[in-house]
Enzyme design. Structure first.
Site, PDB file in Angstrom:
ATOM      1  N   LYS A 143       0.796  -1.219   0.000  1.00 51.50           N
ATOM      2  CA  LYS A 143       0.000   0.000   0.000  1.00 51.50           C
ATOM      3  C   LYS A 143       0.833   1.275   0.000  1.00 51.50           C
ATOM      4  CE  LYS A 143      -3.611  -0.057  -0.494  1.00 51.50           C
ATOM      5  NZ  LYS A 143      -4.682  -0.414  -1.456  1.00 51.50           N
TER       6      LYS A 143
HETATM    7  N1  PMP Z   1      -2.720  -7.441   1.233  1.00 49.10           N
HETATM    8  C1  PMP Z   1      -2.730  -6.565   2.249  1.00 49.10           C
HETATM    9  C2  PMP Z   1      -2.102  -6.980   3.558  1.00 49.10           C
HETATM   10  C3  PMP Z   1      -3.308  -5.296   2.098  1.00 49.10           C
HETATM   11  O1  PMP Z   1      -3.311  -4.431   3.121  1.00 49.10           O
HETATM   12  C4  PMP Z   1      -3.898  -4.982   0.850  1.00 49.10           C
HETATM   13  C5  PMP Z   1      -4.543  -3.639   0.665  1.00 49.10           C
HETATM   14  N2  PMP Z   1      -5.740  -3.453   1.345  1.00 49.10           N
HETATM   15  C6  PMP Z   1      -3.898  -5.928  -0.176  1.00 49.10           C
HETATM   16  C7  PMP Z   1      -3.275  -7.144   0.042  1.00 49.10           C
HETATM   17  C8  PMP Z   1      -4.575  -5.689  -1.503  1.00 49.10           C
HETATM   18  O2  PMP Z   1      -4.092  -4.625  -2.244  1.00 49.10           O
HETATM   19  P1  PMP Z   1      -5.035  -3.748  -3.173  1.00 49.10           P
HETATM   20  O3  PMP Z   1      -5.748  -2.747  -2.291  1.00 49.10           O
HETATM   21  O4  PMP Z   1      -4.112  -3.106  -4.128  1.00 49.10           O
HETATM   22  O5  PMP Z   1      -6.029  -4.645  -3.838  1.00 49.10           O
END
Ligand code: PMP
Length: 398
Positions: free
Chosen positions: A109
């Site tokens: 993030k």
């Molecule tokens: N894994 C974790 C630990 C996250 O915090 C996030 C983001 N919320 C994601 C995966 C997924 O990323 P994205 O928001 O780009 O879909």
């Protein structure tokens, strides 16, 4: 005197390790205590020196690290692509994990936070000293707090009050103001995202809006996608990711499909989320269980997800993700959270279904540190019917 012929790299390494008194490159004799166990001749010594000079401490791109100096906000991205050895061997594919836990604030993030902040600066919506507000349960808040600090902004994080005290404590330590609010569904006006939006409207703050602000996916289109393409020298044949906001899956898939439309894009969804149904059947049905994975599990089509092309989607049980997390920790030295395990489990499943010879890239989203009291606590796992000791082979059929 015992003579040891040094033929292989292993022998050279052994010689180095047992050489307690005199460093090997400076001396032709390798000793363990007083017993000399080896004598290295001149050609061996020069071969060893050459091999040693080829070793590097970091595999990060040295041009990027040294071209010009920058604050911490200048070092988001350019993360290594790590070969996941056992799952690669077992499937006959190269399964590679993008080490996003190595970003400055510790997760994938950071890219979204950096992208959203720099986009707002360019649009004139963030002025020096401004306040950024966001509804977030974790990593985006951490990224906004850290990168915001580095660029002179204050962060206010609205978070559901059922989140762990460690997370709230961490956010406060990083300098964010934390507003804990009761957990409500998205359709309720008191949902934490809507509260963040209203705060921005009322107080003139900047709302990061990670779910529907497409600066999020653009950040991945501009950085994560090109990095994967370059690091694999264009050999990447598929990309696998779970969806939180969808920024990672959308940005990376758009970039990779533009380079080579044959690259397969796979969504690795936890149970209880709607993305599997969306990409497989075109509806948002979610009547099928739940997941303890944090940061992923989306029930609606966010602006970041709109219009993306996904070739295949899987529902991955938490147990499969957890088995991967413990395998990577015990056998490969990788300490990761559950969304990374679900991503790798999806990559393994795709490798099994599609056959050997592919180069499959997935995302190692964050480290295990934030989950000590849950994923790495046996009592907590048992109360959630999860077993950390299942063999890796147990997921190969799933
Ligand atoms: N894994 C974790 C630990 C996250 O915090 C996030 C983001 N919320 C994601 C995966 C997924 O990323 P994205 O928001 O780009 O879909």
């Amino acid at each position: 005197m015992n003579r040891l012929r040094l033929r292989t790299d292993q022998d050279f390494l052994k010689a180095w390790v047992v050489s307690k008194r005199v460093p090997f490159p400076a001396c032709s004799q390798v000793g363990k205590g007083d017993a000399v166990i080896g004598v290295i001749d001149a050609p061996q010594k020069s071969r060893y020196r050459k091999r040693r000079s080829d070793l590097t401490i970091s595999r990060r791109d040295p041009d990027h690290m040294t071209a010009k100096y920058s604050g911490i906000d200048g070092y988001v991205g350019n993360t290594p692509l790590i070969r996941l050895r056992r799952v690669s061997e077992l499937t006959g594919c190269e399964i590679l994990g993008k080490a996003e836990f190595m970003n400055p604030a510790g997760s994938v993030k950071d890219r979204a936070a950096y992208g959203i902040i720099t986009d707002a600066e360019a649009a004139g919506r963030l002025k020096p000293g401004a306040t950024i507000v966001e509804g977030t349960a974790g990593n985006t808040g951490i990224g906004l707090a850290v990168i915001g600090r580095a660029r002179g902004y204050r962060a206010v994080i609205v978070i559901p009050n059922n989140q762990s005290p460690e997370k709230m404590h961490l956010l406060r330590t990083l300098g964010a103001e934390v507003k804990a609010v009761p957990e409500k569904p998205y359709k309720d006006p008191e949902n934490y995202n809507h509260i963040a939006r209203r705060l921005a409207e009322e107080r003139g703050w900047f709302w990061a809006n990670q779910f529907d602000n497409t600066a999020n996916r653009d950040a991945h289109y501009r950085s994560t996608g090109p990095e994967i393409w370059k690091q694999t020298e264009g050999k990447v044949s598929s990309f696998v990711a779970a969806v939180g906001t969808g920024g990672t899956l959308a940005g990376v898939s758009s970039y990779l499909k533009e380079q080579n439309p044959k690259i397969q894009i796979v969504c690795s969804d936890p149970y209880g989320a709607a993305m599997w149904s969306w990409f497989t059947n075109g509806n948002l049905e979610t009547n099928d269980g739940d997941s303890i994975a944090e940061g992923i599990g989306q029930g609606r089509v966010t602006k970041n997800i709109e219009g993306i092309e996904v070739d295949r989607a899987y529902r991955i049980p938490d147990q499969s993700g957890l088995t991967i997390v413990y395998h990577l920790l015990r056998e490969e030295g990788l300490f990761l959270g559950l969304s990374s395990g679900i991503n790798v489990a999806g990559a393994v499943r795709f490798a099994k279904e599609s056959g050997p010879g592919q180069t499959i890239v997935t995302v190692l989203c964050d480290s295990g540190h934030k989950y000590q009291s849950t994923l790495f606590n046996r009592d907590w796992l048992a109360s959630n019917h999860l077993d950390p000791d299942l063999p890796l082979e147990s997921i190969l059929g799933s």
